[in-house]
Design an enzyme around this catalytic site. Structure first.
Site, PDB file in Angstrom:
ATOM      1  N   TYR A  96      -3.079   8.276  13.047  1.00  0.00           N
ATOM      2  CA  TYR A  96      -3.074   9.261  11.961  1.00  0.00           C
ATOM      3  C   TYR A  96      -2.357  10.541  12.370  1.00  0.00           C
ATOM      4  CZ  TYR A  96      -5.988   6.559   8.826  1.00  0.00           C
ATOM      5  OH  TYR A  96      -6.444   5.583   7.970  1.00  0.00           O
ATOM      6  N   GLU A 138     -13.120   4.232   7.986  1.00  0.00           N
ATOM      7  CA  GLU A 138     -12.688   3.034   8.708  1.00  0.00           C
ATOM      8  C   GLU A 138     -13.488   2.828   9.985  1.00  0.00           C
ATOM      9  OE1 GLU A 138      -8.499   3.854   9.029  1.00  0.00           O
ATOM     10  OE2 GLU A 138      -8.332   3.948   6.825  1.00  0.00           O
ATOM     11  N   GLN A 207      -1.871  -9.979   3.735  1.00  0.00           N
ATOM     12  CA  GLN A 207      -3.248 -10.234   3.325  1.00  0.00           C
ATOM     13  C   GLN A 207      -3.291 -11.463   2.411  1.00  0.00           C
ATOM     14  OE1 GLN A 207      -1.942  -6.825   3.147  1.00  0.00           O
ATOM     15  NE2 GLN A 207      -2.728  -6.910   5.225  1.00  0.00           N
ATOM     16  N   GLY A 285      -2.850 -15.893  -8.306  1.00  0.00           N
ATOM     17  CA  GLY A 285      -3.969 -14.969  -8.481  1.00  0.00           C
ATOM     18  C   GLY A 285      -5.308 -15.666  -8.576  1.00  0.00           C
ATOM     19  N   THR A 413       1.620  -3.798  -1.992  1.00  0.00           N
ATOM     20  CA  THR A 413       1.402  -2.491  -1.411  1.00  0.00           C
ATOM     21  C   THR A 413       0.894  -1.499  -2.451  1.00  0.00           C
ATOM     22  OG1 THR A 413       3.173  -2.862   0.172  1.00  0.00           O
ATOM     23  CG2 THR A 413       2.556  -0.590  -0.208  1.00  0.00           C
TER      24      THR A 413
END
Length: 419
Positions: A96, A138, A207, A285, A413
């Site tokens: 980060y 997270e 993913q 989907g 994204t």
């Protein structure tokens, strides 16, 4: 870290500038960041960089942050979605600081003299607050995964089986190389799959929804169902990872991260007994909804389920036979409705499809029986391309469905845009 009232005011005042120059800023940001830190190519999607999807998504996120910086609760869903994805990609706190450095640098580079010291200071502080939110969120997810399932980081899996579901979708049954029982996930969640992409010379991750119902007491394998993507013309890398996976043979190894995702149904929630669920998908989907469907028919708390799917053709439709079997075995609980754009001579009306030569049109269905519109508790789960999901949500809201009852999933994204 906290923001002063003056800094909040400055950040909010820059929203119009970000709307105009946001994508230019994020494009410069990614170029500088990745050029000077090439190892980050192992984290960022090369395809999303090539098509501009990643800079556009970040520009929208930064604009949303500037707009709602004095009401971060409005961004809670977006934060949850992004945090789940970051954990699935194994993003670490130290990264980060690097991102913040290059983002502020890009703001100055694009805006030039317009980036006054006050603006730079305000955005530096604002980024720090946002980074702390993500690091904290997270961190809790990592700790929970590690404490509950003893799993953090990438884990080697072997492709135990490949099963063709349609002409361009195959299911991959993945078994952990270490042989340790896999944790139960919530139906609708996904895993990240990481492989070395020879075309670019870096690790790449994507993913993929888990398409099988989770089992009590752990599992020996996970199932993902992957469409061989043709890709966007001109990006030079059509379906980079999906094509690599489809080219792999049984026995090949990939790396997988812990299941994540905020798009799911909890079949163990007894308070939802009797509450209808409408599952709406197009094409691939159907993958997360397949896990939800199978979980709901196995759950002790019975809920009426309506499966609504659209495909180009029966040969392109995934899980067609599996869905028909589930409906046959659970006729009082489950109904299915299929729209086919192109009907073949071997397709039978009422078996392979219900509506022919058409895209999905919810108005063709019975509002009470098929969409459960009369029951205001009904929950709707939609998965497909973003334009499809937003359009279906518009239709449902127009039919009187409360927006909060409509849940959208996104493979690409970024987040799902508003109407």
């Amino acid at each position: 870290m906290t923001l002063t009232d003056a800094q909040i005011s400055i950040v909010k005042s820059t929203a119009p500038v970000l709307k105009q120059h946001g994508e230019a800023i994020t494009t410069v940001f990614y170029h500088n960041l990745i050029t000077e830190n090439p190892s980050l190519k192992n984290i960022f999607s090369i395809t999303s960089q090539s098509t501009g999807a990643q800079p556009r998504a970040l520009a929208h996120a930064v604009l949303a942050y500037a707009t709602y910086i004095d009401n971060l609760a409005a961004l809670s869903h977006a934060v949850a979605r992004i945090a789940h994805k970051h954990v699935s990609l194994q993003v670490e706190p130290a990264q980060y600081a690097i991102v913040g450095q290059y983002l502020i640098q890009a703001i100055g580079q694009v805006l030039g003299d317009a980036a006054t010291p006050d603006i730079v200071d305000a955005w530096t502080a604002a980024y720090g607050v946002l980074a702390d939110v993500f690091i904290g969120t997270e961190g809790k997810m990592y700790e929970e995964n590690e404490k509950k399932d003893h799993w953090r980081g990438w884990r080697k899996f072997r492709i135990a089986r490949k099963v063709e579901e349609s002409q361009n979708i195959s299911s991959f049954y993945l078994k952990p190389v270490d042989g340790i029982t896999l944790p139960r996930y919530l139906p609708g969640q996904y895993v990240s799959v990481q492989v070395l992409a020879p075309q670019v010379g870096y690790l790449q991750s994507r993913q993929y929804s888990l398409s099988e119902a989770p089992k009590e007491g752990g599992m020996e394998e996970y199932r993902i169902s992957v469409k061989r993507e043709e890709g966007e013309a001109g990006n030079g890398m059509p379906g980079l990872i999906s094509n690599l996976l489809h080219g792999m043979q049984e026995g090949a190894e990939v790396e997988v991260s812990h299941p994540q995702g905020e798009f799911y149904v909890d079949p163990a929630d007894a308070s939802k007994e009797g509450v209808p669920v409408v599952l709406i998908s197009v094409g691939v989907g159907a993958t997360p909804l397949m896990a939800i469907l199978k979980s709901l028919v196995q759950a002790p708390a019975k809920r009426p389920v309506s499966w609504i799917h659209a495909s180009r053709s029966s040969s392109a439709q995934p899980f067609g036979e599996e869905v028909r079997r589930i409906v046959k075995e659970n006729p009082e609980q489950v109904s299915a409705h299929v729209f086919l754009k192109t009907v073949a001579g071997t397709d039978q009306a009422g078996v392979h499809y219900d509506f022919a030569d058409t895209r999905m049109d919810l108005t063709k269905l019975d509002g009470e029986r098929d969409l459960h519109l009369a029951d205001k508790r009904t929950e709707y789960y939609i998965c497909g391309p973003e334009t499809f999901m937003v359009e279906i949500r518009k239709v449902l809201v127009g039919l009187g469905v409360e927006r909060s009852k409509v849940h959208l999933e996104l493979f690409a994204t970024g987040d799902v845009a508003d109407e």
